[in-house]
Write an enzyme that holds these catalytic residues in place. Structure first.
Site, PDB file in Angstrom:
ATOM      1  CB  SER A   1      -0.917   0.012   1.223  1.00  0.00           C
ATOM      2  OG  SER A   1      -1.711  -1.152   1.262  1.00  0.00           O
TER       3      SER A   1
HETATM    4  N1  SAH Z   1      -0.849  -4.019   3.647  1.00  0.00           N
HETATM    5  C1  SAH Z   1      -0.333  -4.828   2.585  1.00  0.00           C
HETATM    6  C2  SAH Z   1      -1.335  -4.817   1.457  1.00  0.00           C
HETATM    7  C3  SAH Z   1      -1.208  -5.950   0.520  1.00  0.00           C
HETATM    8  S1  SAH Z   1      -2.395  -5.959  -0.795  1.00  0.00           S
HETATM    9  C4  SAH Z   1       0.974  -4.227   2.139  1.00  0.00           C
HETATM   10  O1  SAH Z   1       1.084  -3.001   2.225  1.00  0.00           O
HETATM   11  O2  SAH Z   1       1.864  -4.944   1.691  1.00  0.00           O
HETATM   12  C5  SAH Z   1      -3.700  -6.903  -0.092  1.00  0.00           C
HETATM   13  C6  SAH Z   1      -3.385  -8.315   0.300  1.00  0.00           C
HETATM   14  O3  SAH Z   1      -4.617  -8.925   0.676  1.00  0.00           O
HETATM   15  C7  SAH Z   1      -2.795  -9.187  -0.808  1.00  0.00           C
HETATM   16  O4  SAH Z   1      -1.587  -9.741  -0.373  1.00  0.00           O
HETATM   17  C8  SAH Z   1      -3.858 -10.265  -1.034  1.00  0.00           C
HETATM   18  O5  SAH Z   1      -3.317 -11.525  -1.342  1.00  0.00           O
HETATM   19  C9  SAH Z   1      -4.562 -10.292   0.309  1.00  0.00           C
HETATM   20  N2  SAH Z   1      -5.925 -10.823   0.286  1.00  0.00           N
HETATM   21  C10 SAH Z   1      -6.882 -10.681  -0.672  1.00  0.00           C
HETATM   22  N3  SAH Z   1      -8.008 -11.318  -0.305  1.00  0.00           N
HETATM   23  C11 SAH Z   1      -7.759 -11.893   0.898  1.00  0.00           C
HETATM   24  C12 SAH Z   1      -8.534 -12.694   1.781  1.00  0.00           C
HETATM   25  N4  SAH Z   1      -9.793 -13.018   1.507  1.00  0.00           N
HETATM   26  N5  SAH Z   1      -7.968 -13.093   2.934  1.00  0.00           N
HETATM   27  C13 SAH Z   1      -6.681 -12.767   3.243  1.00  0.00           C
HETATM   28  N6  SAH Z   1      -5.898 -12.006   2.454  1.00  0.00           N
HETATM   29  C14 SAH Z   1      -6.428 -11.579   1.284  1.00  0.00           C
END
Ligand code: SAH
Length: 202
Positions: free
Chosen positions: A52
């Protein structure tokens, strides 16, 4: 980054600014993106996912209003950067990631950086982590089509949930939901753009 992207846009929580001013964000992005690690945008981390934007991490964390004794649930570990910010501010962090390879990469780095107050689970975070509920704060880092009621059910009294909500990939709203006894208070924040929260429900 802290002065130009966070403070200037109204992030006032000193504890959050302090943590983000020392946390090595470049360690959480792929090697090829190191030079851009502190830029004002999300970056790809593989598997179609992103780390993010720094402002979004700061805003969502500040919304949670974490105290040092807080027990926090994070859905969407991704790179683990947001996880580290939470782990610096709270007592315990429970983080759930759907893609096991991303979770293991984040776990390896967070272990190496010395975090001992984080627990990890590779699963569909839509269901939360019921065995560990209630939580003082829940942060969802992917966009849900609607506020997940399984997650509001896992909020303790006065607990706060921050979640991007919207059916379209192009526009979502950041919602902050606070539990007051049996009631839920909802506050609409800014427009935002997150990768979708994937549902494994059949
Ligand atoms: N805060 C993280 C954001 C990653 S993007 C950062 O800054 O690195 C969002 C993440 O949510 C992705 O890694 C994706 O695989 C995960 N995601 C999507 N759907 C999900 C679910 N149902 N349960 C758990 N994780 C999920």
């Amino acid at each position: 980054m802290v002065r130009l992207q966070l403070r200037s846009r109204g992030i006032a929580a000193e504890s959050v600014l302090q943590v983000m001013s020392v946390l090595p964000r470049h360690r959480f992005v792929p090697g090829s993106a190191r030079a851009e690690a502190y830029g004002d945008f999300p970056l790809p981390i593989g598997r179609g996912q992103t780390i993010s934007q720094p402002y979004m991490v700061a805003l969502m964390t500040a919304e949670l209003g974490l105290g040092a004794r807080a027990k926090v649930l994070e859905i969407g570990t991704g790179s683990g950067y947001q996880t580290a910010v939470l782990a610096e501010l709270a007592r315990e962090v429970y983080t759930v990631e759907l893609i096991p390879t991303l979770l293991e990469r984040a776990r390896g780095l967070l272990d190496e950086l010395g975090y001992r107050n984080i627990r990890y689970q590779a699963a569909d975070g839509t269901y939360g982590w019921p065995e560990e509920a209630p939580f003082d704060a829940i942060l969802v880092a992917a966009a849900a089509p609607a506020v997940p009621s399984t997650l509001t059910a896992q909020l303790g009294d006065n607990g706060v949930l921050v979640v991007p909500v919207g059916r379209s990939q192009a526009f979502q709203t950041l919602l902050t939901i606070r539990r007051r006894g049996a009631r839920l208070e909802q506050h609409e924040g800014i427009g935002c753009r997150f990768v979708p929260l994937v549902s494994t429900e059949s």
